[in-house]
Motif scaffolding. Structure first.
Motif, mmCIF file in Angstrom:
data_model
loop_
_atom_site.group_PDB
_atom_site.id
_atom_site.type_symbol
_atom_site.label_atom_id
_atom_site.label_comp_id
_atom_site.label_asym_id
_atom_site.label_seq_id
_atom_site.Cartn_x
_atom_site.Cartn_y
_atom_site.Cartn_z
ATOM 1 N N ILE A 83 51.341 -31.130 -7.410
ATOM 2 C CA ILE A 83 51.000 -30.308 -6.421
ATOM 3 C C ILE A 83 49.857 -30.881 -5.392
ATOM 4 O O ILE A 83 49.315 -32.179 -6.520
ATOM 5 C CB ILE A 83 50.159 -29.005 -6.777
ATOM 6 C CG1 ILE A 83 49.802 -27.464 -5.801
ATOM 7 C CG2 ILE A 83 49.325 -29.361 -7.672
ATOM 8 C CD1 ILE A 83 49.460 -26.202 -5.884
ATOM 9 N N ALA A 84 49.932 -30.690 -4.667
ATOM 10 C CA ALA A 84 49.105 -31.744 -3.263
ATOM 11 C C ALA A 84 48.170 -30.564 -3.325
ATOM 12 O O ALA A 84 47.585 -29.860 -3.400
ATOM 13 C CB ALA A 84 49.166 -31.991 -2.294
ATOM 14 N N VAL A 85 46.727 -31.524 -3.722
ATOM 15 C CA VAL A 85 45.337 -30.411 -4.024
ATOM 16 C C VAL A 85 44.767 -31.293 -2.258
ATOM 17 O O VAL A 85 44.174 -33.192 -2.845
ATOM 18 C CB VAL A 85 44.834 -30.934 -4.881
ATOM 19 C CG1 VAL A 85 43.431 -30.031 -5.146
ATOM 20 C CG2 VAL A 85 45.526 -29.928 -5.869
ATOM 21 N N GLY A 86 43.860 -31.611 -2.111
ATOM 22 C CA GLY A 86 42.572 -32.111 -1.063
ATOM 23 C C GLY A 86 41.317 -31.248 -1.352
ATOM 24 O O GLY A 86 41.575 -29.635 -1.774
ATOM 25 N N VAL A 87 40.122 -31.664 -1.096
ATOM 26 C CA VAL A 87 38.889 -31.746 -1.093
ATOM 27 C C VAL A 87 38.285 -31.880 0.089
ATOM 28 O O VAL A 87 38.214 -32.799 0.515
ATOM 29 C CB VAL A 87 38.449 -31.260 -2.337
ATOM 30 C CG1 VAL A 87 37.758 -33.665 -2.200
ATOM 31 C CG2 VAL A 87 36.826 -31.035 -2.610
#
Length: 336
Positions: A83-87
């Motif tokens: 899964i693509a995760v951004g912070v």
């Protein structure tokens, strides 16, 4: 400003609103906030370093003058498989989380707010966005009117950061006698600072305190000397030492760094950007771990093996292959 926020969240809002703060202005802001909140003993220096590692601010130093600047707001992609995760990194206002949540919802993604967690020094809340792929993350960032950081900043930073050997080679060395100044010398084994050993052999890191000019750090190697950054200087000395100072648990993808021997800032930020959270604080768990002045470590977790190996290679150090236990919940005493 709401007072249910952590101290560092409030300070982040202050830096964002002001854009740039001198060191005195930053200290004044810290004291103002700590007067109304439990600041957990976090010093202005430790608070600034935490925000810097998280990519929220940039710290500059020129001619002894230190300034903090809010970094541009960026949705930073984390180096996670699947899964693509951004912070959310960079400066932010109190409304930033609402805008990001609305943008995520519009594109079928999900924003998760992770508050300050036990085992870590006080930090701002972590705002993460989970999406099906990086195209959705890019669309969320565009709708929220912030930059999108892809490829993952952790990988880019680890590659772009210098190596200790190259840092040493690039210093401006000069032949000069040791100055008759007050100061202290770094002990590579313990992390303590001891009286200066005038004329001692080997690579040495010394902080001098002139009466008129700002303090400065210097590496000395025999009759040669060079001005240096403290953290790079520490790891230059460690790379010449015959002992292991770091602990790397490959099974748990975690690296433990002695509190007194912090990573150079670009490499520390690279490891923080693997999970978007500040390192945990861990007391030395038992026999086999290196002895340090405080017996405490910063633990960076969720590290992709290629990034961890690259950072260790740039430090020019071997790490002890020991188990790193989970951090016990409870009060945390932050670093200075």
């Amino acid at each position: 400003m709401p007072f249910n926020l952590t101290a560092l969240e409030q300070l982040l809002h202050v830096v964002t609103a002001r854009g740039t703060l001198s060191w005195q202005e930053w200290k004044d802001a810290c004291w103002s906030v700590s007067g109304s909140l439990d600041f957990n003993g976090l010093s202005p220096g430790a608070a600034a370093r935490t925000l810097d590692e998280l990519g929220h601010v940039e710290i500059s130093s020129e001619n002894g003058s230190v300034r903090l600047m809010a970094a541009p707001a960026v949705l930073v992609r984390l180096p996670k498989a699947g899964i693509a995760v951004g912070v959310l990194s960079g400066g932010r206002s109190p409304q930033a989380s609402n805008r990001l949540a609305a943008a995520a919802s519009e594109h079928g993604a999900r924003m998760i707010s992770r508050p300050h967690s036990a085992g870590r020094p006080e930090t701002p809340a972590v705002f993460c966005v989970d999406a099906e792929d990086t195209r959705v993350l890019a669309a969320v960032a565009a709708t929220a009117q912030i930059h999108f950081g892809d490829p993952p900043a952790a990988w880019s930073l680890a590659h772009a950061a210098g190596a200790v050997a190259a840092y040493l080679a690039g210093l401006s060395w000069r032949h000069a006698p040791e100055p008759a100044l007050q100061g202290r010398e770094f002990n590579a084994g313990t992390g303590h600072y001891n009286p200066i050993r005038n004329g001692a052999a080997g690579l040495r890191l010394i902080q001098y305190y002139p009466r008129v000019h700002p303090p400065f750090w210097e590496l000395r190697d025999g009759g040669r000397a060079a001005r240096t950054d403290r953290d790079w200087g520490i790891h230059a000395c460690l790379s010449r030492d015959e002992r292991e100072h770091l602990v790397y648990d490959r099974e748990l993808s975690a690296l433990a760094v002695p509190l007194e021997k912090p990573l150079p800032r670009p490499l520390g930020r690279a490891l923080v950007m693997c999970c978007g959270e500040a390192p945990e604080l861990l007391a030395t768990p038992g026999a086999g771990w290196p002895v340090t002045a405080s017996g405490r470590y910063h633990v960076y977790r969720h590290l992709p093996r290629n990034i961890a190996d690259l950072v260790l290679n740039k430090l020019g150090q071997e790490a002890l292959p020991l188990h790193i236990p989970p951090t016990s919940p409870g009060p945390v005493q932050p670093s200075a």
